[in-house]
Each structure stands twice: as C-alpha cells, then as structure tokens.
Design a protein around this motif. Sequence first.
Motif, short mmCIF file in Angstrom:
data_model
loop_
_atom_site.label_atom_id
_atom_site.label_comp_id
_atom_site.label_asym_id
_atom_site.label_seq_id
_atom_site.Cartn_x
_atom_site.Cartn_y
_atom_site.Cartn_z
N TRP A 17 0.82 -1.22 0.00
CA TRP A 17 0.00 0.00 0.00
C TRP A 17 0.85 1.26 0.00
O TRP A 17 0.47 2.27 -0.59
CB TRP A 17 -1.00 -0.02 1.14
N HIS A 18 2.00 1.21 0.61
CA HIS A 18 2.89 2.38 0.58
C HIS A 18 3.60 2.51 -0.77
O HIS A 18 4.04 3.59 -1.14
CB HIS A 18 3.92 2.32 1.71
N SER A 19 3.69 1.41 -1.51
CA SER A 19 4.29 1.45 -2.85
C SER A 19 3.31 2.00 -3.87
O SER A 19 3.71 2.50 -4.92
CB SER A 19 4.74 0.05 -3.28
N ARG A 20 2.03 1.91 -3.60
CA ARG A 20 1.01 2.49 -4.48
C ARG A 20 0.86 3.95 -4.11
O ARG A 20 0.26 4.28 -3.11
CB ARG A 20 -0.32 1.74 -4.31
N ARG A 21 1.41 4.79 -4.93
CA ARG A 21 1.52 6.20 -4.58
C ARG A 21 0.39 7.06 -5.12
O ARG A 21 0.23 8.18 -4.71
CB ARG A 21 2.85 6.76 -5.10
N GLY A 22 -0.35 6.56 -6.07
CA GLY A 22 -1.36 7.39 -6.69
C GLY A 22 -0.80 8.21 -7.85
O GLY A 22 -1.53 8.94 -8.51
N MET A 23 0.47 8.10 -8.06
CA MET A 23 1.13 8.73 -9.20
C MET A 23 1.54 7.59 -10.12
O MET A 23 2.35 6.75 -9.76
CB MET A 23 2.35 9.55 -8.77
N TRP A 24 0.95 7.54 -11.30
CA TRP A 24 1.10 6.42 -12.21
C TRP A 24 2.56 6.04 -12.44
O TRP A 24 2.92 4.87 -12.40
CB TRP A 24 0.39 6.77 -13.53
#
Length: 97
Positions: A17-24
């Motif tokens: 979840w911390h690796s999924r940043r919301g920046m593609w």
Amino acid sequence: MNEPSTTEAAQRKRLYWHSRRGMWELDLLLVPFLEQRYDTLDEADQAAFRELIDEEDQDLFVWLMRREWPEAPARRRIVQLIIEHAESADSVGHRPV
C-alpha cells in the motif's frame, strides 16, 4: 496462526500500500519491484526500500525519473536497483501497461 507469517503478511501489505503512490509513474516502478524483486534483496536493500517508500512523492519522482540522485549511498543503491529492474522488465516486455 503462525506469528512470523502473520507479521510478514502485515508488513507485506504495508509495503504494497505504501508502494502504491497514486502517481502512475511511481506505481509502475515501485509495485512491480516490490512484487518481483523485494524478496530476493538482502536485508540492507530491503531496509533501504522500506525507508525509501516513506519519502515524499515529489522526491521519489525526481529520483526515479533520474533527474537527481539521492545523496545517501543506501538510498541511491535502492533507487538504481528499481530503475534497473524497470529497464530490464521493459526490455523483455514484462512492464505493465
């Protein structure tokens, strides 16, 4: 339930979840690296990855897009490993679209 596997599973979820940043651009680099390479890293590189994902998105973007390099040697090494992984995956057609 086995305590170490529960702890490892919780840590893995946190890392994901911390690796999924919301920046593609960051997601395309961090998530595949976590899924495909993290488990094969030595303890020092795993620790560097865990510390790296606590950084701000703008810093990660600058480093992972090779506009600047982190000053700390461990941080620079993990950034280079992530970039190399992305380049090798891209060259064999495994990069997610």
